[in-house]
Design a protein around this motif. Structure first.
Motif, PDB file in Angstrom:
ATOM      1  N   ASP A   1     -26.767 -37.541  12.835  1.00 27.79           N
ATOM      2  CA  ASP A   1     -26.738 -37.131  14.106  1.00 27.79           C
ATOM      3  C   ASP A   1     -27.325 -35.794  14.712  1.00 27.79           C
ATOM      4  O   ASP A   1     -27.534 -34.875  13.711  1.00 27.79           O
ATOM      5  CB  ASP A   1     -25.166 -37.101  14.755  1.00 27.79           C
ATOM      6  N   ASP A   2     -27.857 -35.979  15.899  1.00 30.21           N
ATOM      7  CA  ASP A   2     -28.554 -34.485  16.362  1.00 30.21           C
ATOM      8  C   ASP A   2     -27.819 -33.491  16.349  1.00 30.21           C
ATOM      9  O   ASP A   2     -28.189 -32.159  16.472  1.00 30.21           O
ATOM     10  CB  ASP A   2     -29.433 -34.889  17.430  1.00 30.21           C
ATOM     11  N   THR A   3     -26.578 -33.648  16.603  1.00 29.93           N
ATOM     12  CA  THR A   3     -25.660 -32.167  16.644  1.00 29.93           C
ATOM     13  C   THR A   3     -25.088 -31.684  15.610  1.00 29.93           C
ATOM     14  O   THR A   3     -24.580 -30.646  15.658  1.00 29.93           O
ATOM     15  CB  THR A   3     -24.285 -32.956  17.434  1.00 29.93           C
TER      16      THR A   3
ATOM     17  N   ASP B   1     -25.501 -29.488  12.417  1.00 30.27           N
ATOM     18  CA  ASP B   1     -26.258 -28.330  11.680  1.00 30.27           C
ATOM     19  C   ASP B   1     -25.850 -28.127  10.333  1.00 30.27           C
ATOM     20  O   ASP B   1     -25.166 -28.759   9.765  1.00 30.27           O
ATOM     21  CB  ASP B   1     -25.927 -27.087  12.546  1.00 30.27           C
TER      22      ASP B   1
ATOM     23  N   GLY C   1     -20.136 -38.248  13.248  1.00 30.12           N
ATOM     24  CA  GLY C   1     -20.798 -38.243  14.644  1.00 30.12           C
ATOM     25  C   GLY C   1     -20.872 -39.504  15.519  1.00 30.12           C
ATOM     26  O   GLY C   1     -19.811 -40.374  15.836  1.00 30.12           O
TER      27      GLY C   1
END
Length: 447
Positions: free
Chosen positions: A257-259, A261, A315
């Protein structure tokens, strides 16, 4: 490449050893073309020179000390084979030199007698010469006075740099490197008089916050030393990566997911064991590329993570988790899969056939003729009238002619045998056309 330029040294052979001793005493350190020469006994066996026995190193010499003065200082402790002060390309002293004694006892006596002695106002250091290959062996910290400072941007100039480091001891020189436009390059050098001051400055100022930047301070290194250190570091990292792939502890995770890290990726896998590293790959704009790596401390933990996390939604996306592979192994695996798919699609006939059966057999080339030979045409499709078209209704459906001559030609064409070949049909049509043209010319003559 042979340039035939002088190497800067030569040999002179005397018939009488006494003459050689006289030349050594009278001409040693005399100047030739503005440069002092060194004369010593020729040592054909390089083992003594390379062994380092009797060789001492002297540093912190005054720049105005000459080789003759250095020789006169150390000759009192034993016979000297060679005496040299290191110079730059302008024949200026670098502040250090070498003295090679015939015996180890002479070298030890010189070290005990001259070390820490004041010569021309400077305390000199005299110690045993250590070859470059044996330097810095072990964990003994190096003594240094020159510090390398970087990552301060435009915040510091030479005066500010000297003021920042001056609180830790006496500074002999400080310099901020700049470009041709006199703009700071963001790094510089500070040289202390005492090694203790330099060590304290490195400990206190390394990581120091300056505005929004973190200053890096370390011992200044030569270019060759820095290259060697980087090479060893990269080699160590390569070995670590190879061992990770071999042990099966490094996982490849994609469809992130892009969120997510680094910290969130670590939190997602922390329940399966000790994680040594977790990294989400990003582009130049620090945006996630959608994949990353998680490394565990043991293969069992990695295997458990693959089993539990593959296909799990984190996510908004389901994860793909597998053991990380080296680039070469991944290419080989994909090539094998591709060949298997081709074999499956082409069926069992391809499996049982070899390469020679897959290649079409070569036929003998057609011989060339010196003249053109018309090929025999295949049987052509022809038009056959059906019983329906031969009747009255069929005649009504036939196209109507615009003049009588065309009607005669069409009637003759319909009277041709349906089973005629193309050549016969063309000959009959040509004959009929010729007859019609002749009839037309006769009608015109009669009129």
């Amino acid at each position: 490449m042979v340039t035939r330029k002088s190497l800067g040294y030569a040999y002179v052979n005397f018939q009488n050893p006494h003459d050689a001793e006289t030349a050594l005493e009278n001409f040693n350190f005399d100047e030739i073309h503005g440069r002092p020469i060194r004369i010593m006994w020729s040592q054909r066996d390089p083992s003594l020179r390379k062994s380092g026995v009797g060789n001492i190193f002297i540093k912190n010499l005054a720049k105005d000390i000459e080789q003759k003065e250095l020789y006169d200082t150390f000759i009192a402790f034993g016979p000297i084979l060679s005496c040299k002060i290191a110079t730059d390309e302008n024949s200026k002293s670098k502040g250090h030199g070498f003295v090679h004694y015939e015996t180890e006892e002479g070298a030890n006596t010189a070290i005990d007698s001259v070390n820490d002695m004041i010569i021309k106002g400077k305390k000199v250091y005299v110690g045993r010469f250590i070859p470059k290959s044996q330097r810095n062996s072990g964990n003994t910290p190096q003594k240094f006075t020159n510090c390398y400072v970087k990552n301060f941007g435009d915040e510091l100039d030479t005066a500010k740099l000297e003021a920042l480091f001056g609180q830790y001891g006496e500074i002999t020189s400080a310099k901020v490197m700049s470009d041709i436009n006199d703009k700071s390059k963001g790094f510089g050098f500070v040289c202390f008089k005492e090694t203790e001051c330099a060590e304290v400055a490195v400990k206190q100022l390394n990581g120091h916050k300056l505005a929004d930047k973190t200053v890096y301070v370390a011992r200044a290194q030569k270019k060759e030393e820095r290259k060697e250190e980087l090479r060893q570091r990269f080699e160590k990292q390569r070995i670590e990566r190879t061992s990770r792939y071999a042990q099966g502890v490094n996982l490849y995770v994609k469809n992130l997911d892009d969120t997510l890290d680094d910290s969130k990726l670590r939190d997602a896998f922390k329940d399966f064991g000790n994680i040594t590293s977790a990294k989400v790959m990003t582009d130049s704009n620090s945006r996630s590329k959608g994949f990353g790596f998680v490394c565990f401390s043991s293969p069992e933990q990695a295997t458990k993570a693959v089993t539990e996390m593959n296909g799990k939604i984190v996510g908004t996306k389901p994860l793909y988790v597998a053991l990380a592979q080296r680039k070469e192994d991944r290419k080989s695996h994909l090539a094998t899969q591709y060949l298997q798919r081709i074999t499956q699609y082409r069926g069992p006939a391809l499996q049982s056939s070899n390469l020679s059966q897959l290649v079409a057999p070569q036929t003998a080339p057609t011989p060339m003729h010196p003249y053109y030979v018309q090929q025999q045409l295949p049987n052509q499709r022809y038009f056959t009238q059906t019983p329906f078209m031969q009747g009255a209704r069929g005649a009504a459906l036939m196209p109507q002619t615009r003049w009588p001559q065309q009607a005669n030609f069409a009637m003759q064409a319909r009277q041709m045998t349906p089973n005629m070949q193309l050549g016969q049909y063309q000959a009959a049509a040509a004959a009929s056309a010729t007859q019609n043209m002749g009839n037309l010319q006769q009608q015109q003559q009669q009129q």
